[in-house]
Design a protein around this motif. Structure first.
Motif, short mmCIF file in Angstrom:
data_model
loop_
_atom_site.label_atom_id
_atom_site.label_comp_id
_atom_site.label_asym_id
_atom_site.label_seq_id
_atom_site.Cartn_x
_atom_site.Cartn_y
_atom_site.Cartn_z
N VAL A 88 14.05 3.17 -20.41
CA VAL A 88 14.78 4.21 -19.71
C VAL A 88 16.19 3.76 -19.41
O VAL A 88 16.46 2.57 -19.25
N PRO A 89 17.16 4.69 -19.31
CA PRO A 89 18.54 4.32 -19.01
C PRO A 89 18.69 3.77 -17.60
O PRO A 89 17.81 3.92 -16.76
N VAL A 90 19.84 3.18 -17.35
CA VAL A 90 20.09 2.53 -16.07
C VAL A 90 20.90 3.44 -15.16
O VAL A 90 21.76 4.17 -15.60
N THR A 91 20.62 3.38 -13.87
CA THR A 91 21.42 4.09 -12.89
C THR A 91 21.62 3.19 -11.69
O THR A 91 20.97 2.15 -11.56
N ALA A 92 22.51 3.57 -10.79
CA ALA A 92 22.81 2.73 -9.63
C ALA A 92 21.63 2.71 -8.66
O ALA A 92 20.96 3.71 -8.46
N GLN A 93 21.38 1.55 -8.05
CA GLN A 93 20.32 1.40 -7.08
C GLN A 93 20.85 0.58 -5.91
O GLN A 93 22.02 0.19 -5.89
N GLN A 94 19.99 0.30 -4.92
CA GLN A 94 20.40 -0.58 -3.84
C GLN A 94 20.58 -1.98 -4.38
O GLN A 94 20.28 -2.26 -5.53
N SER A 95 21.08 -2.89 -3.55
CA SER A 95 21.42 -4.22 -4.03
C SER A 95 20.19 -4.96 -4.53
O SER A 95 19.08 -4.78 -4.01
N PRO A 96 20.37 -5.83 -5.55
CA PRO A 96 19.24 -6.63 -6.04
C PRO A 96 18.58 -7.46 -4.95
O PRO A 96 17.36 -7.64 -4.95
N ALA A 97 19.39 -7.98 -4.03
CA ALA A 97 18.82 -8.80 -2.95
C ALA A 97 17.88 -7.97 -2.08
O ALA A 97 16.81 -8.44 -1.67
N ASP A 98 18.26 -6.72 -1.81
CA ASP A 98 17.40 -5.84 -1.02
C ASP A 98 16.10 -5.56 -1.76
O ASP A 98 15.02 -5.51 -1.16
N ASP A 99 16.21 -5.35 -3.07
CA ASP A 99 15.01 -5.07 -3.88
C ASP A 99 14.08 -6.27 -3.92
O ASP A 99 12.86 -6.14 -3.81
N ILE A 100 14.65 -7.46 -4.07
CA ILE A 100 13.85 -8.69 -4.07
C ILE A 100 13.13 -8.84 -2.74
O ILE A 100 11.92 -9.16 -2.68
N ASN A 101 13.82 -8.59 -1.65
CA ASN A 101 13.20 -8.68 -0.33
C ASN A 101 12.08 -7.66 -0.17
O ASN A 101 11.03 -7.97 0.41
N ALA A 102 12.30 -6.45 -0.68
CA ALA A 102 11.28 -5.42 -0.58
C ALA A 102 10.02 -5.82 -1.33
O ALA A 102 8.89 -5.63 -0.86
N ILE A 103 10.19 -6.39 -2.53
CA ILE A 103 9.04 -6.82 -3.32
C ILE A 103 8.32 -7.98 -2.65
O ILE A 103 7.08 -8.02 -2.59
N SER A 104 9.08 -8.94 -2.12
CA SER A 104 8.47 -10.06 -1.41
C SER A 104 7.67 -9.57 -0.20
O SER A 104 6.56 -10.05 0.06
N ASN A 105 8.23 -8.62 0.53
CA ASN A 105 7.51 -8.07 1.68
C ASN A 105 6.22 -7.38 1.25
O ASN A 105 5.19 -7.48 1.94
N HIS A 106 6.25 -6.70 0.11
CA HIS A 106 5.05 -6.04 -0.39
C HIS A 106 3.97 -7.06 -0.74
O HIS A 106 2.80 -6.90 -0.37
N LEU A 107 4.35 -8.11 -1.45
CA LEU A 107 3.37 -9.11 -1.87
C LEU A 107 2.74 -9.81 -0.67
O LEU A 107 1.56 -10.17 -0.70
N ARG A 108 3.51 -9.98 0.41
CA ARG A 108 2.96 -10.59 1.62
C ARG A 108 2.04 -9.62 2.37
O ARG A 108 1.07 -10.03 3.01
N ALA A 109 2.37 -8.33 2.30
CA ALA A 109 1.59 -7.33 3.04
C ALA A 109 0.34 -6.89 2.29
O ALA A 109 -0.60 -6.37 2.89
N MET A 110 0.30 -7.11 0.97
CA MET A 110 -0.83 -6.67 0.16
C MET A 110 -1.96 -7.70 0.24
O MET A 110 -2.07 -8.61 -0.58
N THR A 111 -2.81 -7.57 1.24
CA THR A 111 -3.88 -8.54 1.43
C THR A 111 -4.97 -8.40 0.38
O THR A 111 -5.50 -9.39 -0.13
N THR A 112 -5.34 -7.15 0.05
CA THR A 112 -6.33 -6.90 -1.00
C THR A 112 -5.91 -5.67 -1.78
O THR A 112 -5.19 -4.80 -1.29
N MET A 113 -6.38 -5.60 -3.04
CA MET A 113 -6.16 -4.42 -3.86
C MET A 113 -7.26 -4.33 -4.91
O MET A 113 -7.69 -5.34 -5.47
N THR A 114 -7.71 -3.12 -5.16
CA THR A 114 -8.55 -2.84 -6.32
C THR A 114 -7.86 -1.76 -7.15
O THR A 114 -7.13 -0.92 -6.61
#
Length: 209
Positions: A19-45
């Motif tokens: 898919v083509p590229v468009t503007a998003q929030q800063s990469p640092a913010d996105d990295i932090n968001a993903i890190s927060n998700h991985l810490r908060a995801m205790t279990t998944m099926t």
């Protein structure tokens, strides 16, 4: 069949990379968001569909429990099982009674199964067209033999830290590429540690699922 099991843990996502590229929030913010998700995801099926580089589709059931525990329960199409017990990944081919095992940290899946890993050191945001979709490529430049994994997340209210893992592509050091798509993700469900047990076919001589 073990070659398909090796591919799933050896590691940008095919269904999002075109898919083509468009503007998003800063990469640092996105990295932090993903890190927060991985810490908060205790279990998944979830249900998964694995696509190998030759186009073969293998469905199955994924069970994850942080930190480090994961189970890929393949369907009847493949007599395979992949289990992570928190320290190592074990890949069992019940068709030929073959078992392989190595440390999780030596696999691209270490980025998913170690929520305390500092993604800012190893992760790079891959822009996507959809501002609600995040893509991160994780590799250790000092350990190219560990391979690369690119994970795709969608912003979903109610999911851990507001993100849902939708799949990934793994690429090993020999450029073997495998994609995983997830569906019917459920978070925070009870998962017992025994869900990550398995029977060694070399001793039992049976499937042992």
């Amino acid at each position: 069949m073990l070659r398909y099991a090796l591919a799933i843990v050896s590691a940008p996502l095919a269904f999002a990379a075109s898919v083509p590229v468009t503007a998003q929030q800063s990469p640092a913010d996105d990295i932090n968001a993903i890190s927060n998700h991985l810490r908060a995801m205790t279990t998944m099926t979830a249900n998964f569909t694995q696509t190998s580089r030759n186009g073969q589709l293998l469905p199955g059931k994924l069970t994850l429990k942080q930190p480090g525990r994961i189970r890929f329960q393949y369907g009847k199409e493949a007599n395979l099982l992949i289990v992570g017990d928190g320290k190592a990944l074990t890949m069992i081919d019940y068709e030929v009674n073959q078992v392989q095992r190595w440390p999780i940290k030596n696999s691209p899946l270490g980025a998913l199964l170690n929520p305390e890993r500092d993604l800012s050191k190893y992760g790079k945001i891959i822009p996507t067209r959809n501002p609600n979709v995040l893509s991160v490529e994780v590799r250790d430049p000092k350990r190219p033999e560990y391979g690369v994994i690119t994970m795709i997340f969608t912003k979903v209210a109610g999911a851990p830290a507001g993100l849902r893992l939708d799949g990934w592509v793994s690429l090993d050091s020999k450029n073997n590429r495998t994609s995983i798509r997830l569906s019917d993700q459920k978070f925070g469900v009870p998962v017992a540690n025994k869900a990550f047990n398995w029977t060694d076919p070399r001793r039992k001589g049976r499937r042992g699922r």
